[in-house]
Scaffold this motif. Sequence first.
Motif, short mmCIF file in Angstrom:
data_model
loop_
_atom_site.label_atom_id
_atom_site.label_comp_id
_atom_site.label_asym_id
_atom_site.label_seq_id
_atom_site.Cartn_x
_atom_site.Cartn_y
_atom_site.Cartn_z
N GLN A 85 0.81 -1.22 0.00
CA GLN A 85 0.00 0.00 0.00
C GLN A 85 0.84 1.28 0.00
OE1 GLN A 85 -2.26 -0.83 3.55
NE2 GLN A 85 -4.08 -1.41 2.39
N ASN A 86 0.50 2.18 -0.90
CA ASN A 86 0.97 3.57 -0.88
C ASN A 86 -0.23 4.39 -1.32
OD1 ASN A 86 3.52 1.83 -1.98
ND2 ASN A 86 4.19 3.44 -0.58
N PHE A 87 -0.81 5.13 -0.39
CA PHE A 87 -2.07 5.82 -0.67
C PHE A 87 -1.85 7.13 -1.41
CE2 PHE A 87 -3.66 3.73 3.48
CZ PHE A 87 -4.03 2.59 2.80
N LEU A 88 -2.69 7.38 -2.40
CA LEU A 88 -2.68 8.62 -3.16
C LEU A 88 -3.82 9.47 -2.63
CD1 LEU A 88 -1.22 9.99 -5.54
CD2 LEU A 88 -2.90 8.94 -7.07
N LEU A 89 -3.48 10.56 -1.93
CA LEU A 89 -4.48 11.33 -1.18
C LEU A 89 -4.94 12.60 -1.89
CD1 LEU A 89 -3.06 10.99 2.46
CD2 LEU A 89 -4.54 9.44 1.17
N ASP A 90 -4.23 13.02 -2.92
CA ASP A 90 -4.57 14.24 -3.64
C ASP A 90 -5.72 13.94 -4.61
OD1 ASP A 90 -4.75 16.43 -5.35
OD2 ASP A 90 -2.59 16.82 -5.30
N LEU A 91 -6.91 14.46 -4.32
CA LEU A 91 -8.08 14.16 -5.15
C LEU A 91 -7.97 14.78 -6.54
CD1 LEU A 91 -10.95 14.44 -2.51
CD2 LEU A 91 -9.96 12.37 -3.50
N ASN A 92 -7.14 15.79 -6.70
CA ASN A 92 -6.90 16.33 -8.05
C ASN A 92 -6.15 15.29 -8.90
OD1 ASN A 92 -8.07 18.93 -7.71
ND2 ASN A 92 -6.27 19.55 -6.53
N LEU A 93 -5.20 14.58 -8.28
CA LEU A 93 -4.45 13.55 -9.01
C LEU A 93 -5.32 12.34 -9.30
CD1 LEU A 93 -0.93 13.61 -7.29
CD2 LEU A 93 -1.49 14.29 -9.62
N THR A 94 -6.12 11.93 -8.33
CA THR A 94 -6.99 10.78 -8.59
C THR A 94 -8.01 11.10 -9.69
OG1 THR A 94 -8.45 11.39 -6.76
CG2 THR A 94 -6.70 9.82 -6.28
N ALA A 95 -8.46 12.34 -9.75
CA ALA A 95 -9.38 12.75 -10.82
C ALA A 95 -8.67 12.72 -12.17
CB ALA A 95 -9.92 14.15 -10.54
N ARG A 96 -7.39 13.10 -12.21
CA ARG A 96 -6.62 13.05 -13.46
C ARG A 96 -6.48 11.61 -13.95
NH1 ARG A 96 -1.11 16.29 -13.16
NH2 ARG A 96 -1.03 15.53 -15.32
N ILE A 97 -6.25 10.68 -13.02
CA ILE A 97 -6.13 9.27 -13.41
C ILE A 97 -7.46 8.78 -13.95
CG2 ILE A 97 -5.68 6.94 -12.56
CD1 ILE A 97 -3.84 8.26 -10.43
N ALA A 98 -8.56 9.14 -13.29
CA ALA A 98 -9.88 8.74 -13.76
C ALA A 98 -10.14 9.27 -15.17
CB ALA A 98 -10.95 9.22 -12.78
N ARG A 99 -9.77 10.52 -15.41
CA ARG A 99 -9.98 11.12 -16.74
C ARG A 99 -9.08 10.48 -17.80
NH1 ARG A 99 -10.72 15.90 -13.59
NH2 ARG A 99 -8.53 16.50 -13.87
N ALA A 100 -7.91 9.99 -17.37
CA ALA A 100 -6.99 9.35 -18.32
C ALA A 100 -7.59 8.07 -18.90
CB ALA A 100 -5.65 9.04 -17.64
N ALA A 101 -8.59 7.52 -18.23
CA ALA A 101 -9.24 6.30 -18.73
C ALA A 101 -10.25 6.60 -19.82
CB ALA A 101 -9.93 5.58 -17.57
N GLY A 102 -10.48 7.88 -20.12
CA GLY A 102 -11.42 8.26 -21.16
C GLY A 102 -12.82 8.48 -20.60
#
Length: 282
Positions: free
Chosen positions: A25-42
């Motif tokens: 586990q390494n948690f990604l806490l920045d919701l701006n980054l998690t949103a970018r990953i979600a958008r990268a999926a199309g």
Amino acid sequence: MIDALPPLRDVIRTHDLRAKKSFGQNFLLDLNLTARIARAAGDLQGSDILEVGPGPGGLTRGLLAEGARKVLAIEKDHRCMAALAEIADAYPGRLQLIEGDALDVDPLAHLTPPVKVVANLPYNVGTELLIRWMTPAQWPPFWDSLTLMFQREVAERIVARPGSKAYGRLALMVQWRADARVVLHLPPEAFTPPPKVSSAVVHITRLTEPRFPADARVLERVVAAAFNQRRKMLRAALRGLHPRIEELLEQAGIAPTARAEEISLERFCALARALAAEVQTR
């Protein structure tokens, strides 16, 4: 709706979710980054999403906020389930949680096509899951695309080209049946706790048919033998595959004195076809 949920640091503190090495586990806490990953999926609207290792749910929230029809989140760590249940309550009917090992769960029993896989994969199972998703019994697979976080070194191996040190079995396995590109780089400090290595997100889009014709099992044998002894000339590295391997290499347009890292996917597929033809004519 995502703003109505508490910040991830508060979630971790409330549920005592200290990251465990045993779970990778390494948690990604920045919701701006998690949103970018979600958008990268199309475009996620109209798709079911498989997420492996959601942890406290940062990426889960991004996927739902970006309009995913449904998210199936598989989490091995029981401690995370209460935090994820709060997200399920905020998005009624759109988040299904399964507590268990993703290696043991059949996602097709819970998902309706089209399906996309989007995950910040635990480092200790990431490559194994990728290989499993790239080598199903039948092609095309259950998924349309994979958007996955890996250690940067693994990401570079997935997209590597002939002639580079990173080029090998993983690149050939993925690129034979899919298009792959790195869409995001993340430094260690983006995570809690920071890993010792940088990370990268790879977006993989499946092809309807493999890029070049070849039998999957024969191609895997050829590539495995070639890269298990990548410093040797192919006539030596592949000697165990066929008594006339030099002749078959030349037939496939490959110099017997070449080394594995110099050979394109197209040439490896040609060699696999030549080997398969030899077996059929015996």
